[in-house]
Design a protein around this motif. Structure first.
Motif, PDB file in Angstrom:
ATOM      1  N   THR A  78       1.825  -8.189  -6.539  1.00 41.39           N
ATOM      2  CA  THR A  78       2.122  -8.444  -5.163  1.00 41.39           C
ATOM      3  C   THR A  78       0.790  -8.879  -4.545  1.00 41.39           C
ATOM      4  OG1 THR A  78       4.014  -6.693  -5.414  1.00 41.39           O
ATOM      5  CG2 THR A  78       3.296  -7.805  -3.206  1.00 41.39           C
ATOM      6  N   TYR A  79       0.944  -9.850  -3.574  1.00 39.50           N
ATOM      7  CA  TYR A  79      -0.096 -10.131  -2.718  1.00 39.50           C
ATOM      8  C   TYR A  79      -0.725  -8.954  -1.939  1.00 39.50           C
ATOM      9  CZ  TYR A  79      -2.913 -11.600   1.183  1.00 39.50           C
ATOM     10  OH  TYR A  79      -3.679 -11.635   2.135  1.00 39.50           O
ATOM     11  N   GLY A  80      -1.863  -8.783  -1.942  1.00 36.35           N
ATOM     12  CA  GLY A  80      -2.745  -7.782  -1.124  1.00 36.35           C
ATOM     13  C   GLY A  80      -2.734  -6.470  -1.951  1.00 36.35           C
ATOM     14  N   VAL A  81      -2.333  -6.573  -3.492  1.00 32.33           N
ATOM     15  CA  VAL A  81      -2.300  -5.209  -4.054  1.00 32.33           C
ATOM     16  C   VAL A  81      -3.121  -5.967  -5.340  1.00 32.33           C
ATOM     17  CG1 VAL A  81      -1.419  -3.474  -5.365  1.00 32.33           C
ATOM     18  CG2 VAL A  81      -0.405  -4.397  -3.233  1.00 32.33           C
ATOM     19  N   TRP A 116       0.727  -6.340  14.590  1.00 36.69           N
ATOM     20  CA  TRP A 116       1.152  -7.605  14.240  1.00 36.69           C
ATOM     21  C   TRP A 116       1.866  -7.604  13.034  1.00 36.69           C
ATOM     22  CZ3 TRP A 116      -3.998 -10.212  14.726  1.00 36.69           C
ATOM     23  CH2 TRP A 116      -4.886 -10.476  13.164  1.00 36.69           C
ATOM     24  N   MET A 117       2.669  -8.794  12.756  1.00 38.92           N
ATOM     25  CA  MET A 117       3.570  -9.086  11.295  1.00 38.92           C
ATOM     26  C   MET A 117       2.724 -10.495  11.076  1.00 38.92           C
ATOM     27  SD  MET A 117       7.444  -9.684  10.464  1.00 38.92           S
ATOM     28  CE  MET A 117       7.811 -10.708  11.727  1.00 38.92           C
ATOM     29  N   GLU A 118       1.990 -10.612  10.241  1.00 41.45           N
ATOM     30  CA  GLU A 118       1.328 -11.993  10.020  1.00 41.45           C
ATOM     31  C   GLU A 118       1.909 -12.957   9.113  1.00 41.45           C
ATOM     32  OE1 GLU A 118      -3.126 -12.997   7.600  1.00 41.45           O
ATOM     33  OE2 GLU A 118      -2.734 -10.890   8.502  1.00 41.45           O
ATOM     34  N   LEU A 133      -1.143  -0.522  12.755  1.00 41.31           N
ATOM     35  CA  LEU A 133      -0.963  -1.039  11.594  1.00 41.31           C
ATOM     36  C   LEU A 133      -0.518  -2.226  11.578  1.00 41.31           C
ATOM     37  CD1 LEU A 133       1.525   1.989  10.340  1.00 41.31           C
ATOM     38  CD2 LEU A 133      -0.830   1.363   9.541  1.00 41.31           C
ATOM     39  N   LEU A 134      -0.873  -3.022  10.366  1.00 41.64           N
ATOM     40  CA  LEU A 134      -0.524  -4.531  10.550  1.00 41.64           C
ATOM     41  C   LEU A 134      -0.063  -4.826   9.186  1.00 41.64           C
ATOM     42  CD1 LEU A 134      -3.968  -4.030  11.794  1.00 41.64           C
ATOM     43  CD2 LEU A 134      -3.487  -6.456  12.455  1.00 41.64           C
ATOM     44  N   HIS A 135       0.637  -5.896   8.712  1.00 42.97           N
ATOM     45  CA  HIS A 135       0.894  -6.412   7.727  1.00 42.97           C
ATOM     46  C   HIS A 135       1.176  -7.757   7.401  1.00 42.97           C
ATOM     47  CE1 HIS A 135       3.487  -6.148   4.194  1.00 42.97           C
ATOM     48  NE2 HIS A 135       4.403  -6.767   4.631  1.00 42.97           N
ATOM     49  N   ASP A 136       0.904  -8.264   6.434  1.00 44.32           N
ATOM     50  CA  ASP A 136       0.615  -9.765   6.088  1.00 44.32           C
ATOM     51  C   ASP A 136       1.956  -9.943   4.976  1.00 44.32           C
ATOM     52  OD1 ASP A 136       0.314 -12.158   5.416  1.00 44.32           O
ATOM     53  OD2 ASP A 136      -1.898 -11.925   4.771  1.00 44.32           O
ATOM     54  N   VAL A 137       2.987 -11.219   5.567  1.00 43.03           N
ATOM     55  CA  VAL A 137       4.058 -11.421   4.885  1.00 43.03           C
ATOM     56  C   VAL A 137       3.577 -12.580   3.882  1.00 43.03           C
ATOM     57  CG1 VAL A 137       6.515 -12.300   5.227  1.00 43.03           C
ATOM     58  CG2 VAL A 137       5.451 -10.885   6.860  1.00 43.03           C
ATOM     59  N   HIS A 138       2.485 -13.140   4.273  1.00 47.45           N
ATOM     60  CA  HIS A 138       2.077 -14.281   3.564  1.00 47.45           C
ATOM     61  C   HIS A 138       3.006 -15.564   3.356  1.00 47.45           C
ATOM     62  CE1 HIS A 138      -1.493 -15.511   0.624  1.00 47.45           C
ATOM     63  NE2 HIS A 138      -2.188 -14.962   1.736  1.00 47.45           N
ATOM     64  N   HIS A 139       3.628 -15.868   4.327  1.00 44.49           N
ATOM     65  CA  HIS A 139       4.267 -17.132   4.245  1.00 44.49           C
ATOM     66  C   HIS A 139       5.519 -17.180   3.475  1.00 44.49           C
ATOM     67  CE1 HIS A 139       0.280 -18.658   5.750  1.00 44.49           C
ATOM     68  NE2 HIS A 139      -0.213 -18.179   4.635  1.00 44.49           N
TER      69      HIS A 139
END
Length: 402
Positions: A158-161, A234-236, A207-213
């Motif tokens: 998964t992205y980010g891990v 935010w939700m990125e 807390l922030l989180h990146d959905v990554h498009h």
């Protein structure tokens, strides 16, 4: 004062960086970052073959005219390669101006609007429990804002891990790897992650989180609505932003703040998003959006519509860009937050710098110019190594956004 020489340094202290060094006839020099993750050599060639010959003999103080010359004069405008090359020149010239005037770059951008630059760190884990522990670790380090990314049950990566117990770095040596993706599994897991995360850490950290498009607008709207009780900063990048109108659907269905823009190259990529107030934070980076000259204009435009900045600051940008972002962030009035992924010890040694972190904030330092240097002798020990970002496919094999 005239520019007498400029050349490109390419090195890889843990990952690849492209740095432009510009010298003048009065002994001042400036540095600009031209790194484009996975396409580094394209920017290096663009600079060496097309840009550098055009700036020799010019006055480095004329940042606006030189920016317009490189942008409009090429006829073929925009795009990541062109804008990264323009940014490298632009930032190097701001660095020279600061050194020549014996003042930090932020004073040339209007002076300090705040004492420190709020930053967010990255936390991740292969389970919800690991994510909670990593967020708590960053809170103990002094961070006041943390981005949380989790492995998704049923997906191999998964992205980010990171795949191993090491700092996350998506670019991989060799040809692109491929990973599998399921929006359904992701949408099922993520709200549960933040529910447990908030219950464990309380409200004392952003807390922030990146959905990554990776979602469609209606999927992103659903996610934003389900995340509302957990008060995300935010939700990125909830969806790909080529279709700016897609963000209207998200805005109409959720009050979770939305951030986007790390892959944008100019104000035109964000014009409708900002003007229609479909986003809350614009995340364009100094290096990929043409440098400080253009990014300052983006921020000024965004300020008219209550949109704040949140510059991209991953480790695929060198300390030169981090320094420039900190000078920018401490100066512009509508600053929001700055991403902070600490560079490796090897990178920091190649790029000694004046900026620092303390208790949730970063400080650009008061050295003239940007306050960053390049150890060229040490850089030679880390030769370029080709690397790519991964490719993403849905479970049925369809190529999708990474």
């Amino acid at each position: 004062m005239k520019i007498t020489r400029a050349w490109v340094n390419i090195c890889s202290p843990g990952r690849n960086f492209v740095t432009l060094k510009v010298e003048t006839d009065e002994g001042f020099y400036g540095l600009g970052d031209a790194t484009l993750n996975g396409r580094e050599m394209a920017v290096a060639s663009y600079l060496t073959e097309h840009v550098v010959p055009c700036i020799i003999g010019r006055d480095p103080f004329q940042t606006e005219d030189i920016w317009q010359y490189l942008y409009r004069g090429a006829y073929w405008r925009r795009g990541p390669v062109t804008m990264a090359a323009i940014a490298a020149v632009d930032v190097a010239l701001w660095d020279i101006k600061g050194k020549a005037l014996q003042t930090p770059v932020y004073n040339l951008l209007g002076g300090k609007s705040r004492e420190g630059v709020l930053v967010y760190a990255h936390a991740h884990g292969n389970s919800t429990e690991e994510v909670i522990a990593d967020v708590q670790k960053h809170m103990e380090m002094g961070y006041l804002a943390v981005r949380a990314q989790s492995a998704i049950p049923g997906l191999d990566s998964t992205y980010g891990v990171p795949k191993k117990a090491q700092p996350y770095e998506p670019a991989e040596r060799g040809l692109p790897s491929e990973s599998r993706w399921s929006s359904e599994l992701y949408l099922r897991h993520t709200p549960r992650l933040f529910e447990k995360l908030r219950a464990a850490i309380g409200e004392d950290v952003h807390l922030l989180h990146d959905v990554h498009h990776r979602l469609t607008p209606i999927e992103a709207a659903r996610l934003g609505k389900e995340l509302e009780p957990f008060h995300l900063f935010w939700m990125e990048d909830p969806v790909p932003a080529e279709l700016q109108e897609g963000f209207k659907i998200i805005r109409e269905h959720t009050t979770t703040p939305v951030a986007t823009g790390e892959v944008f190259h100019s104000i035109w990529d964000a014009h409708d998003l900002i003007r229609n107030q479909w986003i809350d934070y614009i995340r364009m980076s100094v290096v990929h959006s043409g440098g400080l000259t253009h990014l300052k204009k983006v921020a000024d435009f965004a300020s008219l519509y209550h949109v704040r900045t949140g510059c991209h600051g991953a480790t695929d940008l060198s300390p030169v860009t981090m320094a420039a972002a900190l000078h920018f962030g401490i100066a512009v009035h509508n600053f929001g937050i700055q991403e902070h992924m600490p560079h490796s010890a090897e990178t920091n040694a190649v790029f000694p710098h004046a900026y620092s972190f303390k208790a949730g904030y970063m400080y650009p330092g008061d050295a003239p110019g940007l306050g960053v240097d390049l150890d060229e002798s040490l850089a030679k020990k880390y030769p370029y190594q080709r690397a790519y970002l991964p490719i993403n496919r849905r479970l049925d094999g369809t190529l999708t956004d990474w």
